[in-house]
Design an enzyme around this catalytic site. Sequence first.
Site, PDB file in Angstrom:
ATOM      1  N   GLU A  82       9.351  -1.530  -3.665  1.00  0.00           N
ATOM      2  CA  GLU A  82      10.679  -1.150  -3.184  1.00  0.00           C
ATOM      3  C   GLU A  82      10.576  -1.121  -1.670  1.00  0.00           C
ATOM      4  OE1 GLU A  82      10.395   2.682  -4.998  1.00  0.00           O
ATOM      5  OE2 GLU A  82      11.518   2.086  -6.770  1.00  0.00           O
ATOM      6  N   TYR A 201       8.631  12.494   2.977  1.00  0.00           N
ATOM      7  CA  TYR A 201       9.503  11.498   2.336  1.00  0.00           C
ATOM      8  C   TYR A 201      10.974  11.843   2.539  1.00  0.00           C
ATOM      9  CZ  TYR A 201       6.693   8.079  -0.251  1.00  0.00           C
ATOM     10  OH  TYR A 201       5.904   7.009  -0.598  1.00  0.00           O
TER      11      TYR A 201
HETATM   12  C1  LIG Z   1       1.599  -0.212  -8.365  1.00  0.00           C
HETATM   13  C2  LIG Z   1       1.995  -0.138  -6.943  1.00  0.00           C
HETATM   14  C3  LIG Z   1       3.300   0.089  -6.590  1.00  0.00           C
HETATM   15  C4  LIG Z   1       3.672   0.152  -5.256  1.00  0.00           C
HETATM   16  N1  LIG Z   1       4.981   0.337  -4.924  1.00  0.00           N
HETATM   17  C5  LIG Z   1       5.348   0.285  -3.633  1.00  0.00           C
HETATM   18  C6  LIG Z   1       6.702   0.329  -3.274  1.00  0.00           C
HETATM   19  O1  LIG Z   1       7.568   0.452  -4.138  1.00  0.00           O
HETATM   20  N2  LIG Z   1       7.040   0.222  -1.963  1.00  0.00           N
HETATM   21  C7  LIG Z   1       6.106   0.081  -0.993  1.00  0.00           C
HETATM   22  O2  LIG Z   1       6.471  -0.065   0.183  1.00  0.00           O
HETATM   23  N3  LIG Z   1       4.794   0.079  -1.303  1.00  0.00           N
HETATM   24  C8  LIG Z   1       4.402   0.167  -2.587  1.00  0.00           C
HETATM   25  N4  LIG Z   1       3.089   0.120  -2.923  1.00  0.00           N
HETATM   26  C9  LIG Z   1       2.108   0.345  -1.853  1.00  0.00           C
HETATM   27  C10 LIG Z   1       1.643  -0.864  -1.104  1.00  0.00           C
HETATM   28  O3  LIG Z   1       1.539  -1.982  -1.927  1.00  0.00           O
HETATM   29  C11 LIG Z   1       0.284  -0.466  -0.554  1.00  0.00           C
HETATM   30  O4  LIG Z   1       0.436   0.710   0.178  1.00  0.00           O
HETATM   31  C12 LIG Z   1      -0.314  -1.474   0.381  1.00  0.00           C
HETATM   32  O5  LIG Z   1      -0.274  -2.746  -0.186  1.00  0.00           O
HETATM   33  C13 LIG Z   1      -1.742  -1.020   0.692  1.00  0.00           C
HETATM   34  O6  LIG Z   1      -2.318  -1.861   1.638  1.00  0.00           O
HETATM   35  P1  LIG Z   1      -3.660  -1.441   2.384  1.00  0.00           P
HETATM   36  O7  LIG Z   1      -4.078  -2.600   3.174  1.00  0.00           O
HETATM   37  O8  LIG Z   1      -3.472  -0.166   3.069  1.00  0.00           O
HETATM   38  O9  LIG Z   1      -4.696  -1.120   1.245  1.00  0.00           O
HETATM   39  P2  LIG Z   1      -5.205  -2.036   0.066  1.00  0.00           P
HETATM   40  O10 LIG Z   1      -4.170  -2.975  -0.344  1.00  0.00           O
HETATM   41  O11 LIG Z   1      -5.802  -1.120  -0.929  1.00  0.00           O
HETATM   42  O12 LIG Z   1      -6.324  -2.921   0.738  1.00  0.00           O
HETATM   43  C14 LIG Z   1      -7.620  -2.515   0.926  1.00  0.00           C
HETATM   44  C15 LIG Z   1      -8.496  -3.747   0.792  1.00  0.00           C
HETATM   45  O13 LIG Z   1      -9.811  -3.413   1.201  1.00  0.00           O
HETATM   46  C16 LIG Z   1     -10.737  -3.926   0.274  1.00  0.00           C
HETATM   47  N5  LIG Z   1     -11.927  -3.083   0.367  1.00  0.00           N
HETATM   48  C17 LIG Z   1     -12.015  -1.752   0.081  1.00  0.00           C
HETATM   49  N6  LIG Z   1     -13.274  -1.329   0.278  1.00  0.00           N
HETATM   50  C18 LIG Z   1     -13.979  -2.407   0.691  1.00  0.00           C
HETATM   51  C19 LIG Z   1     -15.346  -2.581   1.046  1.00  0.00           C
HETATM   52  N7  LIG Z   1     -16.199  -1.567   1.007  1.00  0.00           N
HETATM   53  N8  LIG Z   1     -15.724  -3.815   1.429  1.00  0.00           N
HETATM   54  C20 LIG Z   1     -14.841  -4.851   1.476  1.00  0.00           C
HETATM   55  N9  LIG Z   1     -13.556  -4.740   1.134  1.00  0.00           N
HETATM   56  C21 LIG Z   1     -13.133  -3.526   0.761  1.00  0.00           C
HETATM   57  C22 LIG Z   1     -10.019  -3.830  -1.043  1.00  0.00           C
HETATM   58  O14 LIG Z   1     -10.570  -4.688  -2.016  1.00  0.00           O
HETATM   59  C23 LIG Z   1      -8.590  -4.205  -0.654  1.00  0.00           C
HETATM   60  O15 LIG Z   1      -8.375  -5.589  -0.704  1.00  0.00           O
HETATM   61  C24 LIG Z   1       2.692   0.027  -4.245  1.00  0.00           C
HETATM   62  C25 LIG Z   1       1.371  -0.209  -4.598  1.00  0.00           C
HETATM   63  C26 LIG Z   1       1.020  -0.304  -5.925  1.00  0.00           C
HETATM   64  C27 LIG Z   1      -0.398  -0.572  -6.274  1.00  0.00           C
END
Ligand SMILES: Cc1cc2nc3c(=O)[nH]c(=O)nc-3n(C[C@H](O)[C@H](O)[C@H](O)COP(=O)(O)OP(=O)(O)OC[C@H]3O[C@@H](n4cnc5c(N)ncnc54)[C@H](O)[C@@H]3O)c2cc1C
Length: 592
Positions: A82, A201
């Site tokens: 969303e 929020y």
């Molecule tokens: C089911 C679901 C519903 C969601 N709904 C919404 C929504 O409605 N609206 C919205 O805005 N957002 C939503 N989100 C949230 C949003 O998708 C996430 O907050 C965002 O994609 C997270 O990105 P990030 O880069 O912070 O973390 P992540 O996407 O978790 O990325 C971290 C990356 O680091 C890698 N990693 C971790 N540790 C290591 C390591 N030691 N060595 C190498 N690689 C490593 C992982 O494999 C991963 O690829 C949702 C997420 C999910 C899962």
Amino acid sequence: MYYGSGNYEAFVRPRKPKDVDNKSAYIVGSGLASLTAACYLVRDGQMKGERIHVLEKDPIPGGACDGYEYKSVGYVMRGGREMDNHFEVMWDLMRDIPSIETEGVSVLDEYYWLNRDDPNFSYMRATEKRGQDAHTDGKFALSDNASKQIMKLFFTPDEDLYDKKITDLFDDEVLNSNFWLYWRTMFAFENWHSALEMKLYLKRYIHHVEGLPDFKALRFTKYNQYESMILPMIEYLKSHNVNFMYDCHVVDVKFDISDAKKVAKELIYNSTDGEKSIPLTENDLLFITHGGCVENSSMGSQNTPAEFKTELKAGGGWDLWKRIAANHKDFGNPEKFCSNPELSNWMSATVTTLDDKITPYIKNICKRDPHSGKVVTGGIVTVKDSSWLLSWTFNRQPQFRSQPKGQLVGWVYGLFSDKKGDFVKKTMRECTGKEICMEWLYHLGVPENEIEELAEKSANTVPVMMPYITAFFSPRRIGDRPLVVPKGSVNFAFLGQFAETPRDTIFTTEYSMRTGMEAVYTLLDIERAVPEVWGSTYDVRDLLHSSYALTDGKKLLDTKMSFFQRLALSTVLKKIKGTDLEKLLRRYKLID
Ligand SMILES: Cc1cc2nc3c(=O)[nH]c(=O)nc-3n(C[C@H](O)[C@H](O)[C@H](O)COP(=O)(O)OP(=O)(O)OC[C@H]3O[C@@H](n4cnc5c(N)ncnc54)[C@H](O)[C@@H]3O)c2cc1C
């Protein structure tokens, strides 16, 4: 790094930061936060792509932002994101990321045109009694006392909410209202989650309150977010020669820490050819995504349940954070978030319909043709009387570019994976994809004698268990998450959902992207403002409008109050007669 708003700095192109040609970047993870950091290093930091290295433990990029066809099990998207028009960092970046669909168009253009031509809204926010309208009818249904509790939370200072749960602030008058049904299913809040997050929020999305009951506040991408967001970013970065290293588990980071400064000195990782190490100088910038909401997430299939695997291992986001946190108190407190997966898990399941037998039941509820290519459910439909607290959604079809014509791909999720179903007498986490589909079909109103056959032959359902999906909503206090750039850091930053940045809300794409931008802007000292979190909470118009919406259109004087409160209010209203204040209250329908 500093914040700004308005157009003056929004459109300026920063000059090349000092010494950037001598610097390199190592980025742990390839989720949205990391990809954003890489894009800003290229676009505004003007660092050469060849000097940027992304180390990802998984075989594909994107992290939590997924949408993928696994040959062995079928289509899987753990969630649907969303999104909002005021994701300021997202749109600051996406205006320069080329679409992979249409030449000469940006991801922002594509998204804007789509949502303008086909705006999102829902005809059916909640059902009960097996597919009947639950008649929430766009109302929040808050008593005066419940509204006061929400108002009180809104004005409580953050520090008074440290380590508090939502149930410490709200009683059943809030928790049994439509407001809470909408809220907790839309944002995945549980009653035991952080009161501080709830307040953040409320403040962050105050401008959207009126649009919550029917989701007209929301916007969505065309396809799943892996295809509509991650892939264009990857293409952009590859076109700048950024180096991606997959199957590369970062196990530890070594630091040199003194009173004056903190320097990351070495990065240790495991790849297919064994353990390796990268020595870091002060010119090597390190960006670390620590923790992770989809860490340990496991996939089942049509005929197997998804395992609930909670053990944290070396080379994963949580273990890495624990090792880093052991170096200094400024690096946060991971235990606060990852020590009780029973309180942070939920499950989703991706349903692919294989023929058109289920479609009429979907259509009956969403009141639209799911095959039209336009908005279908317009956000989640919550099954109010489901013991798993199921919600489900079908976004615009196709959701995958490879999706065969005639199939629909949607998504079901349940907040309580440990409760027995209403039709399938098993907990959600014990169920195969087919059984989850059966429970969903039951709540759609499919005749009981047809349920099993439809789940078996007319759909393929893939369950996913996410033990740490709401870890970031654990009650917490300041200091539990490291600052994006900790005090004294010379060459490293933290990214993503467990890094601390003020006012924005976790469990959003924007939060992750914001940390990526702030990290790059700080470490490279880029001469342009980072767009501040949208300031609606400081806008009296949004505050007045949301008060009107939250009380389902009550006038100020219709609220229950004591004789003296009424007297005081009447006196104030008399005093502001003939002023702009009176006009404002009238414009937002708070007085006649
Ligand atoms: C089911 C679901 C519903 C969601 N709904 C919404 C929504 O409605 N609206 C919205 O805005 N957002 C939503 N989100 C949230 C949003 O998708 C996430 O907050 C965002 O994609 C997270 O990105 P990030 O880069 O912070 O973390 P992540 O996407 O978790 O990325 C971290 C990356 O680091 C890698 N990693 C971790 N540790 C290591 C390591 N030691 N060595 C190498 N690689 C490593 C992982 O494999 C991963 O690829 C949702 C997420 C999910 C899962």
